[in-house]
Design a protein around this motif. Sequence first.
Motif, PDB file in Angstrom:
ATOM      1  N   LYS A   1      -9.804 -30.218 -24.329  1.00 10.56           N
ATOM      2  CA  LYS A   1     -10.139 -28.866 -24.779  1.00 10.56           C
ATOM      3  C   LYS A   1      -8.865 -28.035 -24.858  1.00 10.56           C
ATOM      4  N   ARG A   2      -8.574 -27.547 -26.055  1.00  8.40           N
ATOM      5  CA  ARG A   2      -7.459 -26.624 -26.229  1.00  8.40           C
ATOM      6  C   ARG A   2      -8.061 -25.295 -26.620  1.00  8.40           C
TER       7      ARG A   2
ATOM      8  N   PHE B   1      -1.872 -19.143 -12.551  1.00  7.64           N
ATOM      9  CA  PHE B   1      -2.625 -20.288 -12.026  1.00  7.64           C
ATOM     10  C   PHE B   1      -2.269 -20.431 -10.551  1.00  7.64           C
TER      11      PHE B   1
ATOM     12  N   ALA C   1       3.102 -23.057 -18.547  1.00  5.90           N
ATOM     13  CA  ALA C   1       3.548 -21.666 -18.480  1.00  5.90           C
ATOM     14  C   ALA C   1       4.746 -21.459 -19.413  1.00  5.90           C
TER      15      ALA C   1
ATOM     16  N   GLY D   1      -3.966 -32.029 -19.985  1.00  2.00           N
ATOM     17  CA  GLY D   1      -3.162 -31.679 -18.807  1.00  2.00           C
ATOM     18  C   GLY D   1      -3.943 -30.970 -17.722  1.00  2.00           C
ATOM     19  N   LEU D   2      -4.671 -29.895 -18.082  1.00  2.00           N
ATOM     20  CA  LEU D   2      -5.366 -29.121 -17.054  1.00  2.00           C
ATOM     21  C   LEU D   2      -6.562 -29.873 -16.493  1.00  2.00           C
TER      22      LEU D   2
ATOM     23  N   GLY E   1       0.137 -30.449 -27.876  1.00  2.00           N
ATOM     24  CA  GLY E   1      -0.671 -30.622 -26.664  1.00  2.00           C
ATOM     25  C   GLY E   1      -1.944 -31.377 -26.990  1.00  2.00           C
TER      26      GLY E   1
ATOM     27  N   SER F   1      -0.652 -15.239 -17.762  1.00  2.00           N
ATOM     28  CA  SER F   1      -1.638 -15.982 -16.975  1.00  2.00           C
ATOM     29  C   SER F   1      -1.056 -16.281 -15.613  1.00  2.00           C
TER      30      SER F   1
ATOM     31  N   GLY G   1      -1.449 -15.469 -22.675  1.00  2.00           N
ATOM     32  CA  GLY G   1      -2.690 -15.242 -21.926  1.00  2.00           C
ATOM     33  C   GLY G   1      -3.867 -15.987 -22.520  1.00  2.00           C
TER      34      GLY G   1
HETATM   35  P1  ADP Z   1      -2.440 -28.804 -23.679  1.00  2.00           P
HETATM   36  O1  ADP Z   1      -1.958 -30.197 -23.809  1.00  2.00           O
HETATM   37  O2  ADP Z   1      -3.128 -28.290 -24.887  1.00  2.00           O
HETATM   38  O3  ADP Z   1      -1.422 -27.863 -23.143  1.00  2.00           O
HETATM   39  P2  ADP Z   1      -3.872 -28.346 -21.184  1.00  2.00           P
HETATM   40  O4  ADP Z   1      -5.090 -29.009 -20.657  1.00  2.00           O
HETATM   41  O5  ADP Z   1      -2.662 -28.371 -20.358  1.00  2.00           O
HETATM   42  O6  ADP Z   1      -3.645 -28.944 -22.609  1.00  2.00           O
HETATM   43  O7  ADP Z   1      -4.252 -26.827 -21.458  1.00  2.00           O
HETATM   44  C1  ADP Z   1      -5.455 -26.528 -22.140  1.00  2.00           C
HETATM   45  C2  ADP Z   1      -5.335 -25.234 -22.919  1.00  2.00           C
HETATM   46  O8  ADP Z   1      -5.212 -24.148 -22.012  1.00  2.00           O
HETATM   47  C3  ADP Z   1      -4.121 -25.152 -23.766  1.00  2.00           C
HETATM   48  O9  ADP Z   1      -4.362 -25.709 -25.044  1.00  2.00           O
HETATM   49  C4  ADP Z   1      -3.829 -23.671 -23.851  1.00  2.00           C
HETATM   50  O10 ADP Z   1      -4.572 -23.107 -24.909  1.00  2.00           O
HETATM   51  C5  ADP Z   1      -4.401 -23.137 -22.555  1.00  2.00           C
HETATM   52  N1  ADP Z   1      -3.347 -22.840 -21.559  1.00  2.00           N
HETATM   53  C6  ADP Z   1      -2.969 -23.612 -20.529  1.00  2.00           C
HETATM   54  N2  ADP Z   1      -2.012 -23.003 -19.799  1.00  2.00           N
HETATM   55  C7  ADP Z   1      -1.779 -21.814 -20.390  1.00  2.00           C
HETATM   56  C8  ADP Z   1      -0.903 -20.709 -20.128  1.00  2.00           C
HETATM   57  N3  ADP Z   1      -0.059 -20.730 -19.090  1.00  2.00           N
HETATM   58  N4  ADP Z   1      -0.972 -19.655 -20.960  1.00  2.00           N
HETATM   59  C9  ADP Z   1      -1.812 -19.626 -22.011  1.00  2.00           C
HETATM   60  N5  ADP Z   1      -2.665 -20.623 -22.310  1.00  2.00           N
HETATM   61  C10 ADP Z   1      -2.658 -21.708 -21.527  1.00  2.00           C
END
Ligand code: ADP
Length: 734
Positions: free
Chosen positions: A530-531, A573, A481, A546-547, A542, A571, A516
């Motif tokens: 996946k980014r 979550f 975030a 992470g997600l 990144g 966004s 967003g």
């Molecule tokens: P990263 O290491 O790229 O942050 P994540 O798995 O944490 O990998 O997130 C995947 C993708 O989700 C990110 O590359 C980003 O594009 C999108 N993302 C995650 N959280 C947010 C957020 N709070 N706002 C906008 N995009 C987000």
Amino acid sequence: MLTKILYIIIDSIGIIIILFTIRAIMGIKAEYGKWLKYTLGASILAIASNILIACSADPMLAEIAYCFYFSSINWIIYCLTGFCLLYTEHRTEFNILRIPGGCIMAADALSIFANLLLHHHFTIYEKTVGGVVFYQTAFRPVYYIHLTIDYIYIIVALLFIISRIVNSYDLYRMKYVIILSVLLFVIALNIAYMALSLVLDASVVFYAVAGMLIYFCTEIFVPRKLMNSSVSRAVDDMNEGLIIFDISNNCIYTNAFCEYRFGITASTCDITRDPIASVLKDLEASGRNFGETSYIDRSGAEVAHYKIKYTSLLDRRARSIGSYFLLQDTTEEVHYMEEIQRSRIAADKANEAKSTFLANMSHEIRTPLNAILGMNEMIIRTTQNPEIAEYADNIQDSGKTLLSLINDILDFSKIEAGRMEVTESEYEPLQLIRDCYYFFEQTAGVKDLYLHFNFDEKIPMKLYGDPLHIRQILTNIISNAIKYTKEGGVTVNVFYNNTGSNRIELITEVSDTGMGIEKEDIPHLFESFKRVNESENAAIQGTGLGLSITKQLVELMNGRITVDSAPGEGSSFKVMIPQTVTDHTDSGKLILLHKKEEAVYKESFHAPDAKILIVDDVKLNLKVACALLRKTRIKTETALSGDAAIQMCMTTKYDAILLDHRMPIKDGIETFGEISSKGMNTDTPVIMLTANAVNGIEEEYKKIGFAGYLSKPIDISSLENMLKDILPIAKVLP
Ligand code: ADP
């Protein structure tokens, strides 16, 4: 009189039989069934007219009954011909003849009823037999036209059946022969009635019998016979063995499979011989008298595996009347399962190797990183030059990113191998959330973002769950975030839902005012590596892990995660994790003391009287640790091997020992074992300070007896906090 009564009774029975037959025929789906039904319907009319003839006390009534009788015969013959055409598969001919034939029959029926006025078909006369009056018909020439029409129809039907008999064979020929015989018999009875001038037409009752015979032949006899012969052929051809025994255990049937595989036939098969004997023995041992067991046949050149099913045959009253065995060859299946097992073991080994490789890689990267970040920390602490300080800050940022990448990869591989476990313990949610706030306060501040935390004070004081993983989940989401927000800030709402007397769902909602996410990208957010929105995110570091890790951790704890986002608006979550309540008292308010950003390092305590031993086989690591602790004024001694450390511990008493794990000759655990069993430091708290950062390792070290665990690269505040806790209180000064 008796003759009439008997006749009426027999006719009525005939009607009942026909009604039952019609009911059975209802089940026939083919169209010929419909025409058979019509035939039997017309037969009911014919029999009923005959009863009326027998009962008539008046010649006029008898004449009306005869009109019904003759015209119903028309319809019997018409529908029967239709049935024969359809049953012998002559649909085209049926379609051609149906309408003109029906018109002729209708005209003939009309002409018969006109007899009531014209008397051109027949006249009625009385005949007294044994004192009883019967009404009979004397035929006029026109009647023979009606008779000819009927016989033309019958001949057409017979011709089609005969042609079918000629063209078919075996079972099918038989079914046509049966129908032909039935028809001929009805015709014979009818001719006899006319030739002998009988007072009543007994042949009508035979319509009932004929209908039944035709039904039996078309729907029961032929299909059953066909089924029996095909079943016995199929049983012989099937790729399974079948052995049937009677009630006295005499074999009455074996199929070809049994002879081919086991060389047994019905005459040579014996219940005391294998494979039957061992199946029965197996089932007896398991206390059952039916079921399934496996059997291995080693008599041939190759070992064969079978699954044998044993079933008792019971009669309607559940009395045993015999038994049967089904033998199924499972050799291929067994080999396939063995192959799968081998592949699984190989895959497990490969996975194991991958995990070991990743753990080693992580260890090897952390060791130099420890030196890089440690030395860099010293530059940050000592330099007065702002340009150099900025370079050093950049090194620190990149070093930390590299470190989090290594941690993510380790977690990811652990989840993939199914070895990530939930480690539950009691914790205070208020404390956990407060820690999260302090962890991010500075990062958000640097970007000029607000960071608001709202915590429902009614959340129970103590919960039982996995605080480390919950913290990791929240850290991932909050750091994203902050990472993906340029202006505005981040709001974290923490609340809960009651789900049972001692169960709640802990809900954390992290909303930002950032860039967003596009709607079509949302389903892909949780995919590994996946980014999304790559063009805008190119400058933001990144890996896209992470997600994916977050989601899998949430699911590991039986929780859920949802995303709500709109491009340009931000966004949100939401993570929901079920937890057990161990203390229902309210947590109370979340009070956050806003710390001042400390740009310059400041040691948290001094301990000039404390003496610690630092053990590591890498000289640079010793140098880093000593340098990082210099400001605390702790006296540090170092050892480059386990043996050297043991020697020093024999003669010197330390207040704490920092011990590396992986060292040549004697590793950290062996060294710890010796130090704590002899010398002057058997009670000294030992901290494992290692580059081994595999998930769950901390618990393992603690189980062995270590007082604490810290991973490399050294985080100076964690090291100072730990030392502050374990050093003798008297030696820790402000
Ligand atoms: P990263 O290491 O790229 O942050 P994540 O798995 O944490 O990998 O997130 C995947 C993708 O989700 C990110 O590359 C980003 O594009 C999108 N993302 C995650 N959280 C947010 C957020 N709070 N706002 C906008 N995009 C987000």
